[in-house]
Design an enzyme around this catalytic site. Structure first.
Site, mmCIF file in Angstrom:
data_model
loop_
_atom_site.group_PDB
_atom_site.id
_atom_site.type_symbol
_atom_site.label_atom_id
_atom_site.label_comp_id
_atom_site.label_asym_id
_atom_site.label_seq_id
_atom_site.Cartn_x
_atom_site.Cartn_y
_atom_site.Cartn_z
ATOM 1 N N ARG A 14 0.640 -1.222 -0.170
ATOM 2 C CA ARG A 14 0.098 -0.053 -0.081
ATOM 3 C C ARG A 14 0.973 1.176 -0.017
ATOM 4 N NH1 ARG A 14 -2.801 3.044 5.003
ATOM 5 N NH2 ARG A 14 -3.927 4.586 3.850
ATOM 6 N N HIS A 73 -3.151 11.045 0.994
ATOM 7 C CA HIS A 73 -2.556 10.677 2.245
ATOM 8 C C HIS A 73 -1.953 11.949 2.792
ATOM 9 C CE1 HIS A 73 -0.812 7.409 5.129
ATOM 10 N NE2 HIS A 73 -0.754 8.446 5.701
ATOM 11 N N GLU A 108 -7.528 8.294 6.757
ATOM 12 C CA GLU A 108 -7.547 8.954 7.850
ATOM 13 C C GLU A 108 -8.143 10.436 7.620
ATOM 14 O OE1 GLU A 108 -4.195 8.499 10.350
ATOM 15 O OE2 GLU A 108 -4.158 6.251 10.180
ATOM 16 N N ASN A 168 -7.120 1.621 10.219
ATOM 17 C CA ASN A 168 -5.918 2.030 10.903
ATOM 18 C C ASN A 168 -6.109 1.890 12.445
ATOM 19 O OD1 ASN A 168 -5.173 2.178 8.473
ATOM 20 N ND2 ASN A 168 -4.644 4.582 8.434
ATOM 21 N N TYR A 195 -3.931 1.576 16.284
ATOM 22 C CA TYR A 195 -2.695 1.591 16.995
ATOM 23 C C TYR A 195 -2.921 1.577 18.388
ATOM 24 C CZ TYR A 195 -0.713 3.147 12.639
ATOM 25 O OH TYR A 195 0.002 3.300 11.185
ATOM 26 N N GLU A 201 -3.396 -0.244 8.284
ATOM 27 C CA GLU A 201 -2.158 0.261 9.212
ATOM 28 C C GLU A 201 -2.334 -0.366 10.559
ATOM 29 O OE1 GLU A 201 -1.373 4.571 9.463
ATOM 30 O OE2 GLU A 201 -1.551 4.893 7.469
HETATM 31 O O1 IFM Z 1 2.658 7.711 10.154
HETATM 32 C C1 IFM Z 1 1.208 7.900 10.371
HETATM 33 C C2 IFM Z 1 0.446 7.437 9.020
HETATM 34 O O2 IFM Z 1 0.649 8.540 8.053
HETATM 35 C C3 IFM Z 1 -0.977 7.453 9.380
HETATM 36 N N1 IFM Z 1 -1.398 6.692 10.480
HETATM 37 C C4 IFM Z 1 -0.756 6.573 11.699
HETATM 38 C C5 IFM Z 1 0.754 6.634 11.300
HETATM 39 C C6 IFM Z 1 1.452 6.604 12.521
HETATM 40 O O3 IFM Z 1 1.186 7.711 13.488
#
Ligand code: IFM
Length: 462
Positions: free
Chosen positions: A81, A125, A170, A298, A300, A369
């Site tokens: 990606r 992006h 995002e 995405n 985290y 992500e």
């Molecule tokens: O680096 C970023 C990415 O560009 C978008 N999602 C979160 C990642 C980590 O912060």
């Protein structure tokens, strides 16, 4: 010798991938006719980014893409990606196309296909052409329409070879970090204009879907970064704060996309700022809610929130992120180099909750992500023994598998990120890569996490 975490197992046909984004890796900021983006201008503005870091050189991927594709091939991923820099294609955001920009992505796509890797393209992006920002940026509807035109240009050029297309990455960050918090480009701190930006991003997504469908591309989706908001206590006030946080981070996107409505909780969240809705037009919800082949998620970390007073009492001066809640530290768990709490089971909870809310209207999911920035060091043997990252990936892939077992249709997983790269306002201080980049020499060194992920992919080969 340290033992490696066991490999979670995934069904046949599950897509394993790695992800990057244009401004974070390409460099070559002024080469071959590329125009300036909002990130070029923002990062060159004193005080905006860590030590004034810019993406001018980044990982020099623009010149080293063939080496990077070789690393992807050795990793064994099914899919890669990457994002297209709109200002490489249309330096001013509209009008004439820059052939050299198109040629670069053509070469990259062909290199990937020759290596047996499926390209997955993100059209936006965060690197809006600066001239569009000068005309109003995402605050105005015209930007959404131009995004549709640019999407059509890309689909016509690459649609015969790129199966998976992501309109926006995002959009929460573009709208809220960019136009209300001010920590991302273009660095604005506004109220209603930020809500208009959120809406126009969705309208832009709708135009892009129409353009991509018109060119007959195989799969179309959008990538969101939904938050899993945890109340600091079980008080009514904290539970209500979670509703406002959910509205701003999640429902503002997912309700129009998958339920054909604006969130019922928007007035409670934004009060006076959402009273004037002249940025919305008849037909927008239909445009935005066109069926998708997948949704990119995405994920985290979770966020713990508590009720808080408005930071700015005057609604005329208030930003769209001032919604009477505040983030509080998430204690009792490990934190990454981003100071993000590591709580893998919240990944399962988030995906299951999305499925419960939207049922069959939720398209199949690709995790576009997931990964972590850690305090990597180069050991005496020249290697990067990033055990925390390996554990993070193993635990989050396990949590993903649990969501699938609970009925969420997940088709793929892209690790963030292939390379250490430019982490936006934090510059090069944070390293998310499974490959280390020495920014002095541009040398790439696969970390232990790269080798672990390669083993996981290998274990799934039929
Ligand atoms: O680096 C970023 C990415 O560009 C978008 N999602 C979160 C990642 C980590 O912060």
């Amino acid at each position: 010798m340290s033992t490696q975490p066991a490999f979670p197992s995934f069904p046949e046909g599950f897509v394993f991938g790695a992800a990057t984004a244009a401004y974070q890796i390409e460099g070559a900021a002024t080469e071959d006719g590329r125009g300036p983006s909002i990130w070029d201008v923002y990062s060159r503005t004193p005080g905006r980014t860590f030590r004034g870091h810019t993406g001018d050189i980044a990982c020099d991927h623009y010149h080293r893409y063939a080496d990077d594709v070789r690393l992807l091939k050795e990793l064994g991923v099914d899919s890669y990606r990457f994002s297209i820099a709109w200002p490489r294609i249309q330096p001013d955001g509209s009008g004439p196309v820059n052939p050299a920009g198109l040629d670069f992505y053509d070469r990259l796509v062909d290199e990937l296909l020759a290596a047996g890797i499926e390209p997955a393209v993100t059209l936006y992006h965060w690197d809006l052409p600066q001239s569009l920002e000068d005309r109003g940026g995402w605050r105005i509807r015209e930007t959404a329409e131009l995004f549709g035109e640019y999407s059509g240009i890309m689909a016509r050029r690459l649609g015969d070879r790129v199966p998976r297309w992501i309109t926006l990455n995002e959009p929460w960050c573009s709208a809220f970090l960019g136009y209300s918090v001010g920590r991302h480009a273009p660095g604005a701190q506004q109220g209603t204009p930020a809500l208009a930006a959120a809406h126009h991003l969705l309208v832009g997504h709708g135009h892009a879907v129409s353009a991509l469908r018109a060119e007959g591309v195989r799969e179309v989706g959008i990538t969101l970064n939904p938050d899993w908001n945890v109340p600091a206590t079980d008080s009514d006030a904290d539970l209500a704060a979670v509703v406002r946080a959910d509205t701003q981070h999640n429902l503002v996107w997912t309700d129009p996309l998958f339920a054909g409505r604006y969130p019922a909780t928007e007035t409670e969240t934004w009060g006076e700022l959402i009273e004037r809705q002249d940025f919305r037009q008849d037909g927008d919800l239909e445009l935005i809610g066109q069926p998708l082949d997948f949704v990119g998620v995405n994920y985290y970390r979770p966020t713990m929130v508590t009720e808080a007073p408005h930071r700015e009492p005057d609604p005329a001066l208030r930003t769209a992120s001032d919604n009477r809640y505040a983030e509080v530290p998430y204690t009792g768990v490990r934190h990454t180099a981003m100071n993000w709490p590591v709580v893998p089971e919240t990944f399962t909870q988030l995906l299951v909750a999305m499925k419960e809310r939207y049922g069959d209207a939720l398209p199949p999911v690709h995790i576009t992500e997931n990964g972590t920035a850690e305090h990597d060091t180069v050991a005496a043997d020249g290697q990067i023994h990033d055990t925390d990252r390996v554990q993070y990936l193993a635990d989050h892939l396990g949590a993903l598998r649990a969501a699938m077992d609970a009925g969420v249709d997940v088709r793929g997983y892209y690790v963030w990120s292939l390379l250490d790269n430019y982490e936006w306002a934090l510059g090069y201080a944070k390293r998310f890569g499974i490959i280390r980049v020495d920014y002095e020499t541009q040398e790439r060194t696969p970390k232990d996490s790269y080798h672990w992920y390669r083993g996981l992919i290998e274990a799934h080969r039929p």
